[in-house]
Each structure stands twice: as structure tokens, then as C-alpha cells.
Motif scaffolding. Structure first.
Motif, PDB file in Angstrom:
ATOM      1  N   GLY A  50       0.800  -1.219   0.000  1.00  0.00           N
ATOM      2  CA  GLY A  50       0.000   0.000   0.000  1.00  0.00           C
ATOM      3  C   GLY A  50       0.830   1.266   0.000  1.00  0.00           C
ATOM      4  N   GLY A  51       1.965   1.240  -0.727  1.00  0.00           N
ATOM      5  CA  GLY A  51       2.803   2.433  -0.760  1.00  0.00           C
ATOM      6  C   GLY A  51       3.858   2.363  -1.842  1.00  0.00           C
ATOM      7  N   PHE A  52       4.700   3.392  -1.879  1.00  0.00           N
ATOM      8  CA  PHE A  52       5.710   3.526  -2.924  1.00  0.00           C
ATOM      9  C   PHE A  52       7.079   3.066  -2.428  1.00  0.00           C
ATOM     10  CE2 PHE A  52       2.463   6.786  -3.672  1.00  0.00           C
ATOM     11  CZ  PHE A  52       2.059   6.431  -4.953  1.00  0.00           C
ATOM     12  N   VAL A  53       7.780   2.334  -3.280  1.00  0.00           N
ATOM     13  CA  VAL A  53       9.112   1.830  -2.946  1.00  0.00           C
ATOM     14  C   VAL A  53       9.991   1.913  -4.189  1.00  0.00           C
ATOM     15  CG1 VAL A  53       8.221   0.235  -1.191  1.00  0.00           C
ATOM     16  CG2 VAL A  53       8.509  -0.566  -3.541  1.00  0.00           C
ATOM     17  N   GLY A  54      11.285   1.659  -4.014  1.00  0.00           N
ATOM     18  CA  GLY A  54      12.176   1.572  -5.163  1.00  0.00           C
ATOM     19  C   GLY A  54      13.069   2.786  -5.341  1.00  0.00           C
ATOM     20  N   SER A  55      13.768   2.816  -6.463  1.00  0.00           N
ATOM     21  CA  SER A  55      14.826   3.804  -6.697  1.00  0.00           C
ATOM     22  C   SER A  55      14.312   5.242  -6.694  1.00  0.00           C
ATOM     23  CB  SER A  55      15.536   3.502  -8.021  1.00  0.00           C
ATOM     24  OG  SER A  55      14.622   3.519  -9.102  1.00  0.00           O
ATOM     25  N   GLU A  56      13.134   5.491  -7.271  1.00  0.00           N
ATOM     26  CA  GLU A  56      12.609   6.860  -7.294  1.00  0.00           C
ATOM     27  C   GLU A  56      12.237   7.334  -5.892  1.00  0.00           C
ATOM     28  OE1 GLU A  56       9.617   7.675 -10.196  1.00  0.00           O
ATOM     29  OE2 GLU A  56      10.585   6.465 -11.733  1.00  0.00           O
ATOM     30  N   THR A  57      11.692   6.434  -5.091  1.00  0.00           N
ATOM     31  CA  THR A  57      11.364   6.774  -3.706  1.00  0.00           C
ATOM     32  C   THR A  57      12.637   7.087  -2.931  1.00  0.00           C
ATOM     33  OG1 THR A  57       9.596   5.121  -3.888  1.00  0.00           O
ATOM     34  CG2 THR A  57      10.016   6.033  -1.705  1.00  0.00           C
ATOM     35  N   ILE A  58      13.666   6.286  -3.161  1.00  0.00           N
ATOM     36  CA  ILE A  58      14.954   6.489  -2.489  1.00  0.00           C
ATOM     37  C   ILE A  58      15.571   7.826  -2.897  1.00  0.00           C
ATOM     38  CG2 ILE A  58      17.328   5.628  -2.342  1.00  0.00           C
ATOM     39  CD1 ILE A  58      16.099   2.777  -2.614  1.00  0.00           C
ATOM     40  N   ASP A  59      15.545   8.134  -4.197  1.00  0.00           N
ATOM     41  CA  ASP A  59      16.079   9.419  -4.670  1.00  0.00           C
ATOM     42  C   ASP A  59      15.343  10.590  -4.022  1.00  0.00           C
ATOM     43  OD1 ASP A  59      17.895   8.148  -6.281  1.00  0.00           O
ATOM     44  OD2 ASP A  59      16.721   8.350  -8.120  1.00  0.00           O
ATOM     45  N   SER A  60      14.033  10.444  -3.871  1.00  0.00           N
ATOM     46  CA  SER A  60      13.224  11.532  -3.302  1.00  0.00           C
ATOM     47  C   SER A  60      13.561  11.786  -1.841  1.00  0.00           C
ATOM     48  CB  SER A  60      11.732  11.202  -3.437  1.00  0.00           C
ATOM     49  OG  SER A  60      11.343  11.154  -4.784  1.00  0.00           O
ATOM     50  N   LYS A  82      20.988 -10.017  14.448  1.00  0.00           N
ATOM     51  CA  LYS A  82      20.785  -8.579  14.692  1.00  0.00           C
ATOM     52  C   LYS A  82      20.169  -7.882  13.476  1.00  0.00           C
ATOM     53  CE  LYS A  82      24.975  -7.360  15.836  1.00  0.00           C
ATOM     54  NZ  LYS A  82      26.087  -6.544  16.390  1.00  0.00           N
ATOM     55  N   SER A  83      19.260  -8.569  12.777  1.00  0.00           N
ATOM     56  CA  SER A  83      18.751  -8.061  11.505  1.00  0.00           C
ATOM     57  C   SER A  83      17.300  -7.606  11.581  1.00  0.00           C
ATOM     58  CB  SER A  83      18.858  -9.146  10.429  1.00  0.00           C
ATOM     59  OG  SER A  83      20.192  -9.554  10.254  1.00  0.00           O
ATOM     60  N   LEU A  84      17.003  -6.494  10.899  1.00  0.00           N
ATOM     61  CA  LEU A  84      15.641  -6.072  10.625  1.00  0.00           C
ATOM     62  C   LEU A  84      15.260  -6.664   9.276  1.00  0.00           C
ATOM     63  CD1 LEU A  84      15.949  -2.274  11.527  1.00  0.00           C
ATOM     64  CD2 LEU A  84      15.500  -4.205  13.050  1.00  0.00           C
ATOM     65  N   THR A  85      14.050  -7.203   9.164  1.00  0.00           N
ATOM     66  CA  THR A  85      13.702  -7.930   7.947  1.00  0.00           C
ATOM     67  C   THR A  85      12.373  -7.466   7.354  1.00  0.00           C
ATOM     68  OG1 THR A  85      12.492  -9.704   9.097  1.00  0.00           O
ATOM     69  CG2 THR A  85      14.876  -9.971   8.860  1.00  0.00           C
ATOM     70  N   THR A  86      12.229  -7.756   6.065  1.00  0.00           N
ATOM     71  CA  THR A  86      10.983  -7.521   5.355  1.00  0.00           C
ATOM     72  C   THR A  86      10.836  -8.604   4.293  1.00  0.00           C
ATOM     73  OG1 THR A  86       9.666  -5.874   4.159  1.00  0.00           O
ATOM     74  CG2 THR A  86      12.018  -5.931   3.681  1.00  0.00           C
ATOM     75  N   PHE A  87       9.731  -8.573   3.545  1.00  0.00           N
ATOM     76  CA  PHE A  87       9.483  -9.616   2.552  1.00  0.00           C
ATOM     77  C   PHE A  87       9.923  -9.233   1.144  1.00  0.00           C
ATOM     78  CE2 PHE A  87       6.357 -11.254   5.645  1.00  0.00           C
ATOM     79  CZ  PHE A  87       6.709 -12.588   5.612  1.00  0.00           C
ATOM     80  N   ASN A  88      10.156  -7.957   0.914  1.00  0.00           N
ATOM     81  CA  ASN A  88      10.370  -7.478  -0.446  1.00  0.00           C
ATOM     82  C   ASN A  88      11.687  -6.706  -0.534  1.00  0.00           C
ATOM     83  OD1 ASN A  88       9.908  -4.952  -2.419  1.00  0.00           O
ATOM     84  ND2 ASN A  88       8.789  -6.716  -3.228  1.00  0.00           N
ATOM     85  N   VAL A  89      12.481  -7.001  -1.552  1.00  0.00           N
ATOM     86  CA  VAL A  89      13.796  -6.373  -1.703  1.00  0.00           C
ATOM     87  C   VAL A  89      13.676  -4.860  -1.864  1.00  0.00           C
ATOM     88  CG1 VAL A  89      15.852  -6.225  -3.145  1.00  0.00           C
ATOM     89  CG2 VAL A  89      14.827  -8.454  -2.683  1.00  0.00           C
ATOM     90  N   GLU A  90      12.777  -4.414  -2.745  1.00  0.00           N
ATOM     91  CA  GLU A  90      12.629  -2.976  -2.985  1.00  0.00           C
ATOM     92  C   GLU A  90      12.152  -2.259  -1.724  1.00  0.00           C
ATOM     93  OE1 GLU A  90      13.693  -1.396  -5.456  1.00  0.00           O
ATOM     94  OE2 GLU A  90      14.049  -2.994  -6.889  1.00  0.00           O
ATOM     95  N   ASP A  91      11.246  -2.896  -0.993  1.00  0.00           N
ATOM     96  CA  ASP A  91      10.781  -2.328   0.271  1.00  0.00           C
ATOM     97  C   ASP A  91      11.941  -2.222   1.253  1.00  0.00           C
ATOM     98  OD1 ASP A  91       8.887  -1.430   2.231  1.00  0.00           O
ATOM     99  OD2 ASP A  91       8.856  -3.453   3.072  1.00  0.00           O
ATOM    100  N   GLY A  92      12.771  -3.267   1.312  1.00  0.00           N
ATOM    101  CA  GLY A  92      13.926  -3.254   2.209  1.00  0.00           C
ATOM    102  C   GLY A  92      14.931  -2.177   1.850  1.00  0.00           C
ATOM    103  N   ASN A  93      15.218  -2.026   0.570  1.00  0.00           N
ATOM    104  CA  ASN A  93      16.158  -0.989   0.132  1.00  0.00           C
ATOM    105  C   ASN A  93      15.622   0.406   0.448  1.00  0.00           C
ATOM    106  OD1 ASN A  93      17.892  -2.940  -0.849  1.00  0.00           O
ATOM    107  ND2 ASN A  93      17.133  -2.801  -2.947  1.00  0.00           N
ATOM    108  N   THR A  94      14.307   0.564   0.314  1.00  0.00           N
ATOM    109  CA  THR A  94      13.681   1.851   0.626  1.00  0.00           C
ATOM    110  C   THR A  94      13.772   2.148   2.117  1.00  0.00           C
ATOM    111  OG1 THR A  94      12.152   1.556  -1.235  1.00  0.00           O
ATOM    112  CG2 THR A  94      11.553   3.197   0.426  1.00  0.00           C
ATOM    113  N   LYS A  95      13.512   1.150   2.943  1.00  0.00           N
ATOM    114  CA  LYS A  95      13.612   1.335   4.391  1.00  0.00           C
ATOM    115  C   LYS A  95      15.044   1.708   4.794  1.00  0.00           C
ATOM    116  CE  LYS A  95       9.930  -2.013   5.473  1.00  0.00           C
ATOM    117  NZ  LYS A  95       8.937  -1.099   6.034  1.00  0.00           N
ATOM    118  N   ARG A  96      16.015   1.089   4.145  1.00  0.00           N
ATOM    119  CA  ARG A  96      17.415   1.407   4.452  1.00  0.00           C
ATOM    120  C   ARG A  96      17.709   2.882   4.156  1.00  0.00           C
ATOM    121  NH1 ARG A  96      19.823  -1.792   1.037  1.00  0.00           N
ATOM    122  NH2 ARG A  96      19.755  -3.606   2.407  1.00  0.00           N
TER     123      ARG A  96
END
Length: 248
Positions: A151-161, A182-196
Motif C-alpha cells: 500500500g505504498g511507494f518503494v524503489g529507486s525513485e522513492t529512495i532518490d526523493s 541482529k537483523s531487521l527484515t521484510t518480505f520485499n527487496v525494494e521495500d527493504g532498500n527503501t527502508k534502508r
């Protein structure tokens, strides 16, 4: 089907059936048994399953990825407790970032009902909608690729913003925490990269989650627990978990 999608599907089968067989997965995904064995080895390395002869068994609880409407409906009282604690940390005129999270949606609703004047940055459709008519809130939407399940935006454009902004407090969601690695986890790579990227943009970064998620894992590790400023929980964790957290 991409490898990451297949890993998520195998994880969901594990959560439902508690075990998997190599031959059955090979037929289901139409790939070789050797490829499935590599998938199971990867999941074992992440602590999700224990490999057995011909397959694997569930090592740790791994929740199926729920659609946003389903997540919003679950455990409201616990999420409201977390949101109230997060709200008490806010100060007038701050710039905050609210990640995709059903708990953060409740936090956004509390902001609307308050006298606080904030700048709120978010990639969540529901949070943006909740704050859209609040005249005292300066609302910034992070665009990008729309991830329908979350239910939201993820990926390279979100990261750039998000990299353009200086954020005082970031409130982050997560599928689970693996204290062993000691890891925080998610199910989706793009979501994880955005969170980082969200973590890197925030001065103070808080994880908002229910205590039960110390026993859950997603399949993608996006950050380390010791990169957080703090974790906001609904209730006190067990003594064993507190001891592990104290070592971080």
C-alpha cells in the motif's frame, strides 16, 4: 517467477504447512530440485527453516505477507499503544518520516487530532490520505513504484526523493527482527532498500512494532538492529529478549 518471489512463496508454505518437500516444490515452481535445494539452503542460513532429508521444516515463525487492509484490522489495541508512545515523542515544528506501517497510520490519525504542526514525509497511501486534509500539517509524498500489497511507494525513485530531506525522526515498520543475526527484515527487496534509505535520512530512527515480531522473520535483511535509535513496543519483551537487546 523471480527468485525473491519464489523464496517468499516457499516461506508462506512453511508458515502454513510447517514443512516442505523438495520434489513438491520442484513441481510447483517448475524448476530443478537442485535449484530448490539452493533456495532451502538460503532460507536455512536466514534461520527460517531447518533442512531435513528431502525437504525442510519451519525453524521460526514467519508470517505470511498480508495485504494492507488485513494488517490495519489486526491487533488494533496493541498498535494503538505503540502509536501513543511514538506520538508522545513528537515536538512541534519537527520534520518526521512515516514508513508504510499500520501502526504509523494510527500515529498519523493522532497527529490529525492534535495541535501539533509538523512536516510529515511518507510513502504510504493510507497515511497520505489520512493527513491530506489536515491544514496544520505540511505533507510531502514520496513517489516511486507502487507496491500494491504494502500500500505504498518503494524503489529507486522513492529512495532518490527521500535523500533530499533532512528528517528529525523516522518511524519505521518491519516484518520482524532476528536477534541472532541482529537483523531487521521484510518480505520485499525494494521495500527493504527503501527502508534502508529512510534510516540514512533520519537523525533519530525508531522501529515501531509489536513484541511478537521478535519471533518473526521476513526473508530480506535490510539493516542491523544496532543502527536504530530505539524500538517502540506494545509491551515489555521477555527477559531473554531483553538480555539479547542489552548486548547490542
Amino acid at each position: 517467477m523471480f527468485a525473491q518471489e519464489r523464496l517468499r512463496a516457499i516461506t508462506e508454505i512453511l508458515h502454513t504447512e510447517k514443512k516442505v518437500l523438495v520434489k513438491n516444490l520442484s513441481k510447483k515452481f517448475n524448476i530443478s530440485e537442485d535449484a530448490i535445494r539452493k533456495d532451502l539452503k538460503l532460507l536455512e542460513n536466514q534461520g527460517i527453516l531447518k533442512r531435513t532429508y528431502g525437504g525442510g521444516i519451519l525453524e521460526k515463525q514467519t508470517p505470511a505477507f498480508e495485504k494492507v487492509a488485513e494488517r490495519n484490522a489486526h491487533n488494533y489495541d496493541k498498535k494503538e499503544q505503540i502509536a501513543e508512545k511514538a506520538f508522545s515523542m513528537l515536538q512541534n515544528k519537527e520534520t518526521i518520516l512515516l514508513d508504510i506501517s499500520s501502526t504509523n497510520l494510527i500515529l498519523a490519525q493522532k497527529i490529525v487530532q492534535s495541535d501539533l504542526s509538523l512536516t510529515v514525509i511518507s510513502n504510504s497511501i493510507d497515511i497520505l490520505h489520512a493527513l491530506s486534509k489536515d491544514e496544520k500539517t505540511t505533507l510531502i509524498s514520496l513517489g516511486g513504484m507502487y507496491f500494491q500489497l504494502a500500500g505504498g511507494f518503494v524503489g529507486s525513485e522513492t529512495i532518490d526523493s527521500v535523500q533530499k530531506y533532512n528528517v528529525q525522526k523516522t518511524f519505521l515498520g518491519s516484518c520482524g527482527v532476528d536477534l541472532k543475526t541482529k537483523s531487521l527484515t521484510t518480505f520485499n527487496v525494494e521495500d527493504g532498500n527503501t527502508k534502508r534509505a529512510f534510516m540514512e535520512s533520519g537523525r533519530d530512527v525508531y522501529l515501531v512494532m509489536e513484541s511478537k515480531k521478535f519471533h518473526y522473520d521476513g526473508i530480506y535483511k535490510f539493516a542491523s538492529v544496532d543502527q536504530l535509535t530505539g524500538i517502540i513496543l506494545d509491551e515489555k519483551p521477555s527477559d531473554a529478549i531483553e538480555k539479547q537487546l542489552a548486548k547490542l
